[in-house]
Design a protein around this motif. Structure first.
Motif, PDB file in Angstrom:
ATOM      1  N   ASN A   1      10.217  59.582  13.103  1.00  0.00           N
ATOM      2  CA  ASN A   1      10.805  60.827  12.605  1.00  0.00           C
ATOM      3  C   ASN A   1      10.981  61.850  13.729  1.00  0.00           C
TER       4      ASN A   1
ATOM      5  N   LYS B   1      15.896  64.126   3.292  1.00  0.00           N
ATOM      6  CA  LYS B   1      16.325  65.332   4.005  1.00  0.00           C
ATOM      7  C   LYS B   1      17.841  65.450   4.015  1.00  0.00           C
TER       8      LYS B   1
ATOM      9  N   ASN C   1      10.617  70.441   8.945  1.00  0.00           N
ATOM     10  CA  ASN C   1      11.243  69.215   9.445  1.00  0.00           C
ATOM     11  C   ASN C   1      10.424  67.995   9.019  1.00  0.00           C
ATOM     12  N   THR C   2      11.059  66.842   9.127  1.00  0.00           N
ATOM     13  CA  THR C   2      10.427  65.605   8.651  1.00  0.00           C
ATOM     14  C   THR C   2       9.241  65.185   9.528  1.00  0.00           C
TER      15      THR C   2
ATOM     16  N   THR D   1      12.123  59.324   4.067  1.00  0.00           N
ATOM     17  CA  THR D   1      11.987  60.745   4.431  1.00  0.00           C
ATOM     18  C   THR D   1      13.276  61.299   5.005  1.00  0.00           C
ATOM     19  N   GLN D   2      13.899  60.559   5.905  1.00  0.00           N
ATOM     20  CA  GLN D   2      15.145  61.035   6.516  1.00  0.00           C
ATOM     21  C   GLN D   2      16.285  61.084   5.502  1.00  0.00           C
TER      22      GLN D   2
ATOM     23  N   ILE E   1       9.981  68.972   2.341  1.00  0.00           N
ATOM     24  CA  ILE E   1      10.994  68.531   3.304  1.00  0.00           C
ATOM     25  C   ILE E   1      12.151  69.532   3.367  1.00  0.00           C
TER      26      ILE E   1
ATOM     27  N   SER F   1       5.735  64.374   7.769  1.00  0.00           N
ATOM     28  CA  SER F   1       5.141  63.034   7.820  1.00  0.00           C
ATOM     29  C   SER F   1       3.758  63.045   8.461  1.00  0.00           C
TER      30      SER F   1
ATOM     31  N   ASP G   1      14.486  63.559  14.556  1.00  0.00           N
ATOM     32  CA  ASP G   1      14.603  65.021  14.519  1.00  0.00           C
ATOM     33  C   ASP G   1      15.037  65.595  15.862  1.00  0.00           C
TER      34      ASP G   1
END
Length: 477
Positions: free
Chosen positions: A399, A145, A233-234, A141-142, A229, A238, A403
């Motif tokens: 996450n 992004k 924000n992640t 996920t990160q 995404i 999530s 973030d």
């Protein structure tokens, strides 16, 4: 029936103090099973057939009570007596300590340990698998992004990552060849796994009717999540994706006619409430609303994929699941490759020049997503499914920490409450179907243990005065 040589049968009035202590006697399951297989019922049945059945029946009851209370030196909870008199099939290895535990086990005996070696090993593997799921999902996920900062093409990224599913069956065969003493051939293993698709195997008709729809759902799930995404924000993405567990339950209840569970209905309500609160956290801005809708759509596609798979194909073994996911990768390469090309020439997803494509980020995201799917699909071989699912919800705080230090996210009260509500609903959905029965058993055992402690203390205190009362007449003589 064993009798000591110096003791003869007496009346019940002679053992009235022992009978008064029967109220404090805590009988465990092993003693109940021993008494259930005793001769008292048979004695009553046989004695009732004759003319003098009543006195014989009553005498047999007296003898049984004398024997149970240890008047003849017999203790049904002693392990030695069980082995000598009534040998029977032992319980399972995990249940053996509980069956052998008697009244003296809590005081001086070996402590009852239900966690055997295989269970501890499985729990250890579960912790490792949960951490692997958490790290791979949060990392993917990160990295996605970060990739969108220089490569604004979510569908192309989803197509590129889904194409790596072709490696599932080769990885499965490589692991099987390393573990199996006799290595089967690739063709032989392929034919065995193709039986999953029917008697004719993987034909062209089966490919388009059974594999193609799932390939479309797979690509849509990844694309909607990646596109979301870009807009939110992640952390929000999530935690909202965790709602797919609630959607799976609702669809299974409606389509598959699964068992109705009130606690899972509560979990689904919590998930929906969390979605609404998450939308309200940013003030109903257009980007946040669209992003939340995309994540909810991705979770819905994932739930639909799982329910349709169970409805149409049933359950699959490891080799069959690996072959099915590889077939999805082949479908993605053959029939979905034209979509990124169309998006590029229509400038919906345009990048130029090709030298600026971050191949490292694309390959890193694909590897992490492949690792996530491999661990999630094959981790059940070494641990429990519940522990694997915990890795998904553990990615939310990871996450959130990332973030907090890399973006301008604001953790206001509404967002925190929404995250907690969705996480609580996810955990409630992990409860097994028989959780209420296990809870009742646990509370019953706790009550029995609480009653045993004062019973032991009362028995020790009560034995002194009784002995003194018996000793006084003999002392006067």
């Amino acid at each position: 029936m064993r009798r000591s040589p110096d003791v003869s049968p007496r009346r019940l009035s002679d053992i009235s103090p022992q009978l008064r202590q029967l109220r404090l006697l805590a009988v465990d399951e092993a003693i109940k099973e021993e008494l259930r297989g005793s001769r008292s019922v048979e004695d009553l049945t046989l004695s009732g057939g004759g003319g003098g059945g009543a006195p014989a029946g009553l005498s047999s009851i007296e003898e049984r009570i004398l024997r149970i209370t240890g008047y003849y030196g017999y203790q049904p909870w002693a392990a030695s007596c069980r082995r000598e008199e009534r040998p029977r099939d032992g319980p399972a290895p995990a249940e053996a300590p509980a069956g052998a535990a008697g009244p003296e086990a809590g005081r001086g005996g070996r402590p009852c340990c239900r966690c055997s070696g295989p269970r501890l090993r499985k729990l250890g593997w579960g912790l490792a698998v949960a951490l692997g799921v958490c790290a791979s999902w949060a990392g993917a996920t990160q990295l996605a992004k970060r990739t969108f900062r220089t490569f604004d093409a979510p569908f192309t990224l989803a197509w590129f990552a889904s194409s790596w599913n072709c490696l599932f069956f080769p990885l499965y065969y490589a692991g099987l060849a390393c573990r199996a003493p006799e290595r089967p051939s690739v063709q032989q293993r392929y034919r065995e796994c193709c039986r999953f698709f029917g008697g004719n195997g993987l034909t062209l008709k089966v490919f388009f009717t059974k594999a193609a729809p799932f390939g479309v759902l797979w690509t849509l799930t990844n694309y909607l999540y990646l596109h979301a995404i870009k807009k939110i924000n992640t952390t929000d993405a999530s935690v909202l994706f965790c709602c797919n567990k609630a959607f799976v339950f609702l669809l299974s209840w409606i389509v598959l006619r699964d068992r109705f569970m009130g606690v899972r209905i509560v979990a689904a309500i919590l998930a929906i409430a969390g979605i609404v609160m998450m939308t309200y956290a940013d003030g109903f801005h257009s980007h946040s609303v669209i992003g939340i809708a995309l994540v909810v759509g991705s979770a819905s596609m994932s739930a639909l994929y799982k329910v349709l798979f169970k409805l149409l194909l049933g359950s699959a073994k490891f080799g069959e699941a690996a072959l099915f996911l590889s077939v999805l990768g082949v479908f993605n390469l053959l029939f979905v490759s034209c979509v990124p090309v169309v998006l590029y020439f229509t400038r919906i997803e345009y990048w130029s020049p090709f030298s600026t494509i971050p191949w490292g980020s694309l390959c890193g995201f694909s590897v992490l997503l492949l690792t996530f799917n491999v661990v999630l699909n094959f981790g059940i071989a070494v641990t429990y499914p519940t522990l694997m699912s915990l890795g998904i919800v553990l990615s939310v705080p990871v996450n959130a920490v990332v973030d907090h230090y890399t973006t301008n996210i604001v953790f206001n009260g509404v967002r925190v409450i929404a995250i907690v509500i969705i996480g609580l609903g996810f955990l409630l959905l992990l409860l097994p179907e028989e959780w209420d029965v296990w809870l009742v058993k646990l509370l019953t055992r706790l009550k029995v243990r609480k009653k045993e402690e004062p019973a032991e203390g009362g028995g020790d205190l009560g034995s002194g005065p009784q002995n003194r009362r018996r000793a006084r007449p003999s002392f006067a003589r």
